[in-house]
Structure formats: C-alpha cells, structure tokens
Design an enzyme around this catalytic site. Structure first.
Site, short mmCIF file in Angstrom:
data_model
loop_
_atom_site.label_atom_id
_atom_site.label_comp_id
_atom_site.label_asym_id
_atom_site.label_seq_id
_atom_site.Cartn_x
_atom_site.Cartn_y
_atom_site.Cartn_z
N SER A 260 -81.17 35.38 -20.54
CA SER A 260 -80.89 34.52 -21.69
C SER A 260 -79.57 34.88 -22.37
CB SER A 260 -82.04 34.60 -22.70
OG SER A 260 -82.27 35.93 -23.10
N GLU B 17 -77.69 41.63 -9.11
CA GLU B 17 -76.91 42.10 -10.27
C GLU B 17 -76.20 43.40 -9.94
OE1 GLU B 17 -79.68 40.15 -13.80
OE2 GLU B 17 -80.07 42.20 -13.18
N ASP C 271 -72.96 40.86 -17.96
CA ASP C 271 -74.42 40.70 -17.81
C ASP C 271 -75.13 41.34 -18.99
OD1 ASP C 271 -76.88 40.08 -16.73
OD2 ASP C 271 -76.70 41.39 -14.99
N GLY C 272 -76.35 40.92 -19.22
CA GLY C 272 -77.21 41.52 -20.23
C GLY C 272 -77.93 42.74 -19.68
N ALA C 273 -78.91 43.22 -20.44
CA ALA C 273 -79.71 44.37 -20.00
C ALA C 273 -81.01 44.37 -20.78
CB ALA C 273 -78.96 45.68 -20.24
N LYS D 164 -82.27 47.24 -16.02
CA LYS D 164 -82.13 45.81 -15.82
C LYS D 164 -83.21 45.33 -14.86
CE LYS D 164 -78.26 43.93 -15.12
NZ LYS D 164 -78.81 42.85 -15.96
N LYS E 108 -81.90 46.20 -27.86
CA LYS E 108 -81.91 46.77 -26.50
C LYS E 108 -81.43 48.23 -26.47
CE LYS E 108 -82.89 42.68 -24.69
NZ LYS E 108 -82.01 41.95 -23.82
N THR F 284 -77.54 37.51 -15.14
CA THR F 284 -78.71 36.63 -15.21
C THR F 284 -79.49 36.93 -16.50
OG1 THR F 284 -78.89 36.58 -12.80
CG2 THR F 284 -80.87 35.99 -14.03
C1 5RP Z 1 -82.29 40.00 -15.31
C2 5RP Z 1 -81.74 41.03 -16.20
C3 5RP Z 1 -81.36 40.62 -17.58
O1 5RP Z 1 -80.03 40.94 -17.79
C4 5RP Z 1 -82.23 41.34 -18.57
O2 5RP Z 1 -83.59 41.09 -18.24
C5 5RP Z 1 -81.94 40.91 -19.99
O3 5RP Z 1 -82.33 39.58 -20.14
P1 5RP Z 1 -82.14 38.80 -21.51
O4 5RP Z 1 -80.67 38.65 -21.73
O5 5RP Z 1 -82.86 37.49 -21.28
O6 5RP Z 1 -82.81 39.62 -22.60
O7 5RP Z 1 -81.58 42.18 -15.86
O8 5RP Z 1 -82.73 40.53 -14.10
#
Ligand code: 5RP
Length: 234
Positions: free
Chosen positions: A42, A115, A93-95, A106, A133, A40
C-alpha cells in the site's frame, strides 16, 4: 489538509507523505535512461501514483510483483523485465518493520523474493514507511519465508529448530508459484546471521529479512513530517 490527503486514513496520509518524499529525493537524479525499481504494497502504491506524475522524466520501471506491474502499466509507465534492464538506478519499497540500522522485515504482501531480487539489482534502495513500522528489534511482525511447496513441512521443522513458530499462510501462492510460512515468536537478535541461516534451509526460496541488502535510506513519515532514519553509508 492538502487536497492529496482527502479521504485518507491517518496512516495512509503518512504512507503518502513517505512516498512523495521518495519522489522528491529521486527526481533530481533521474534521466531519460533511468530505470526505477518498484516494490509492492500500500505504501508503494502511493509511490507508483506519484511516480506517474514524472513518467516522462525516466525510461522505465522494473516491478517486484504482478500487482505493481499492473498499477504501473495502468499509469502508462513502461515496465521492463529485469533481464531486459541494463541497470536499475534506484529501488523504492515499503517494509513491515525497520530497525535503527535500516535492516527490514518484508513480505507481508508475499512479494519478498522479487522484492529482494530487484532491491539487490538496484544501485540504491530507498525504503518508505510510516512511523508505526520502526522497531528496536525485528520480529514482532511474523517473518515471511517463501518455500517450495513440497518442502513446507521440512522447512517448518527447520524454522522451529531456529527458534520460531512457523504458520502456513494457507490459500496464498506467490507470483513464483510457491507458498509462504510466517514465523511467529521470533525476535531476531542478529538479522545478518538469521537471514543466512534461514536461506541455508533446503526448500527455502527467500526469507523476508533484508539485512544482507539493507536499505540505503529509510524515509519515515510521522505527523511532524518525514525524516531520514538511516543511511547504510553513514
Ligand atoms: C510486500 C511488502 C510490503 O512492502 C510490506 O508488506 C509493507 O506493506 P504496506 O506498505 O502495505 O504496509 O514487503 O511483500
């Protein structure tokens, strides 16, 4: 500038680069029975958009949020409930923060519990981030903790005892119907120990430290290109 980068901010270009690198990494491994776990945020949104290009190569996706599930469906990607998925081959997934050994914070998007569930279910966890990050010590980003609403104050006091300054993310309800406390002033010297300590507070559903299930691979996008930060197996 490539066409794919048109009208994007510099940071979004890096997020898109990391997402495309993840696609390149997983594509050769996917088969028509593969299930792809999807995070989840961007950065993950760029991954979902890229994944749509190869939607006929794999079977289905499992999503970590209603928002990502909707984006996947909008692309015509079949979304499975985790209970209906025989296995999850890979989770991307991102972080919010990544340390040098692939441990993460996260939950900036309040999706941390699902997640962590999908990441735990997957054979492989690939984390995609832009270089902003990457940190030496987790904790400059306030650590999200999902709590049962009636336990908000109780958990808050427990988090103060653990050394943090919890702030209620008012107005936010998670996909699971719970609330979020963001823990400020909380540099995490030992993420494994702290993840367990927070989990042990009654009323905590999940916390945003991903140390017990750290990323297997972290792809970091910088202006000079995408590099692999760390593998849990090396
Ligand atoms: C959502 C998360 C996202 O992976 C984290 O906040 C990074 O978000 P983005 O890619 O928008 O910077 O953990 O719960």
């Amino acid at each position: 500038m490539g066409k794919a980068h048109a009208n994007l901010s510099a940071q979004d270009r890096l997020k898109q680069d990391a997402a495309r690198a993840a696609l390149d990494l997983i594509k050769p491994k996917l088969t028509t029975t593969s299930v792809v776990g999807v995070g989840t945020g961007s950065t993950t949104n760029f991954f979902i958009d890229a994944l749509a290009e190869i939607k006929h190569v794999f079977d289905a996706a499992v999503s970590s949020s209603e928002a990502s599930a909707q984006r996947l469906r909008n692309h015509g990607i079949h979304v499975l409930d985790l209970n209906a998925a025989p296995r999850v081959d890979v989770y991307v997934d991102g972080a919010d923060e990544v340390n040098p050994v692939g441990q993460l914070i996260k939950g900036g998007g309040a999706a941390l519990t699902r997640e962590k569930i999908v990441a735990s279910a997957a054979d492989e966890f690939i984390c995609i981030v832009d270089e902003s990050k990457v940190v030496d010590t987790l904790g400059q980003f306030p650590l999200p903790v999902e709590v049962i609403p009636m336990a908000r104050s109780l958990v808050g006091r427990g988090l103060v005892d653990l050394g943090g300054q919890p702030v209620w993310r008012e107005g936010v309800t998670t996909d699971n119907g719970n609330w979020i406390l963001d823990v400020h002033e909380f540099m995490v010297a030992d993420p494994l120990v702290m993840e367990t300590a927070i989990n042990n507070l009654a009323g905590v559903v999940c916390n945003g430290l991903f140390a017990i299930n750290a990323a297997d691979t972290v792809l970091v996008a910088a202006g000079s290109g995408v590099t692999q930060l760390q593998s849990r197996d090396t």
